[in-house]
Scaffold this active site. Structure first.
Site, short mmCIF file in Angstrom:
data_model
loop_
_atom_site.label_atom_id
_atom_site.label_comp_id
_atom_site.label_asym_id
_atom_site.label_seq_id
_atom_site.Cartn_x
_atom_site.Cartn_y
_atom_site.Cartn_z
N ASP A 1 0.85 -1.19 0.00
CA ASP A 1 0.00 0.00 0.00
C ASP A 1 0.89 1.25 0.00
O ASP A 1 1.80 1.36 0.83
CB ASP A 1 -0.88 -0.05 1.27
CG ASP A 1 -1.98 0.99 1.28
OD1 ASP A 1 -2.37 1.47 0.20
OD2 ASP A 1 -2.45 1.32 2.39
N HIS B 1 -9.33 5.09 -2.04
CA HIS B 1 -8.62 5.03 -0.76
C HIS B 1 -9.46 5.74 0.30
O HIS B 1 -10.45 6.40 -0.01
CB HIS B 1 -7.26 5.72 -0.89
CG HIS B 1 -6.23 4.88 -1.58
ND1 HIS B 1 -5.15 4.36 -0.93
CD2 HIS B 1 -6.13 4.45 -2.86
CE1 HIS B 1 -4.42 3.65 -1.78
NE2 HIS B 1 -4.99 3.69 -2.97
N ASN C 1 -10.24 0.76 -0.17
CA ASN C 1 -9.29 0.51 0.92
C ASN C 1 -9.86 0.93 2.27
O ASN C 1 -10.31 2.06 2.43
CB ASN C 1 -8.02 1.33 0.70
CG ASN C 1 -7.24 0.90 -0.53
OD1 ASN C 1 -7.67 0.03 -1.27
ND2 ASN C 1 -6.08 1.50 -0.72
P1 13P Z 1 -8.61 4.61 5.88
O1 13P Z 1 -7.64 4.38 6.98
O2 13P Z 1 -9.17 5.98 5.89
O3 13P Z 1 -9.67 3.55 5.84
O4 13P Z 1 -7.80 4.51 4.50
C1 13P Z 1 -7.21 3.29 4.13
C2 13P Z 1 -6.41 3.44 2.88
O5 13P Z 1 -6.76 4.18 1.98
C3 13P Z 1 -5.20 2.65 2.74
O6 13P Z 1 -4.44 3.03 1.65
#
Ligand code: 13P
Length: 287
Positions: free
Chosen positions: A84, A207, A229
């Site tokens: 990520d 995201h 995500n």
């Molecule tokens: P959040 O922590 O806001 O759910 O975002 C997760 C994310 O985008 C990981 O790349």
């Protein structure tokens, strides 16, 4: 079954649902997400930030743990192990460690540099059968040291990066990592529609899934989002359940201090949260 994320996201985009990326931090997180995916018969993406990779003593430890757990739990649904917000160096480390998917986040570079580095990594990843995500615009807020101003992506730049052959694309559309502030303007569907129009069939990535209202999630999926995500929401669920257990004094009753008992309410809370998201995203029974 460990696979790249390419096929599962193509299917999601065609079927108008999204696959959840849930970030992992340790054994409990990984086990909770894998078991829930299997129970829901849903594809899933395990996200690993560079900070979480370091916390777990390195990407090789993570890849070995995930591969072994996938096997020992008899997981048959498609699972992608994905870096990520990877740096250029981080991408190479994950490729070497045995990840099945990477994200190169070149959004903070000038577009020419983002293009050059993404081009190189697309070739390397595809030669080895990995999928690759790129980013244009930036995700607001902070995640594990990755800070973004949250500017919306330029649809023409999205097309430029999509044309390099990436498998899925994260475009900033007013989304933010972590909790959304009370005065948040919401997702820019105007930007998302424009990006979707430019990039054709490319699965888009949303995201900052934590705290986005359900109706916005559904609208985003209708406009080409095929991967969402979620990180902070699982952390909050774990924290709330753990706090409740301790405040109820359960850690002091019998063998309640046993780490396997102490961590269990948080583990179950992550499972419940992941199931809720898979139902919302429409990925249940899509394995
Ligand atoms: P959040 O922590 O806001 O759910 O975002 C997760 C994310 O985008 C990981 O790349």
């Amino acid at each position: 079954m460990l696979v790249s994320a390419t096929e599962m996201l193509k299917k999601a985009r065609d079927g108008k649902y999204a696959v959840g990326q849930f970030n992992i931090n340790n054994l409990e997180w990984t086990k909770a997400i894998l078991l829930t995916a299997q129970e829901c018969n849903s594809p899933v993406i395990l996200g690993v930030s560079e900070g979480a990779g370091k916390y777990m003593t390195g990407f090789e430890t993570v890849a070995a743990m995930v591969a072994a757990m996938d096997k020992s739990l008899g997981i048959t649904v498609p699972v992608a192990l994905h870096l990520d917000h990877g740096s250029y160096e981080g991408c190479y480390k994950c490729i070497k460690a045995g990840f099945t998917s990477i994200m190169f986040d070149g959004s903070h570079f000038p577009i020419e540099e983002n293009v050059a580095k993404t081009t190189e990594l697309v070739n390397v990843a595809h030669n080895l059968g990995l999928s690759i995500e790129a980013e244009v615009g930036s995700i607001g807020g902070e995640e594990d040291g990755v800070v973004g101003a949250g500017e919306c992506a330029d649809p023409n730049e999205c097309k430029m990066i999509a044309d390099l052959g990436v498998d899925f694309l994260a475009a900033g559309i007013g989304n933010i990592h972590g909790k959304y502030p009370a005065n948040w303007a919401g997702l820019s569907f105007e930007t998302l529609a424009a990006v979707n129009e430019k990039v054709g069939e490319m699965p888009l990535v949303l995201h900052g899934g934590t705290g986005i209202p359900d109706d916005m999630i559904k609208k985003a999926i209708s406009l080409g989002v095929a991967k969402i995500n979620v990180n902070t929401e699982c952390q909050l669920s774990f924290q709330e359940a753990t706090r409740e257990y301790i405040e109820a004094g359960k850690d002091q009753q019998g063998k309640g201090f046993d780490p396997r008992k102490l961590l269990n309410p948080g583990f179950e809370a992550i499972k419940a949260k992941v199931k809720e998201k898979m139902e919302l995203f429409g990925s249940v029974d899509k394995a």
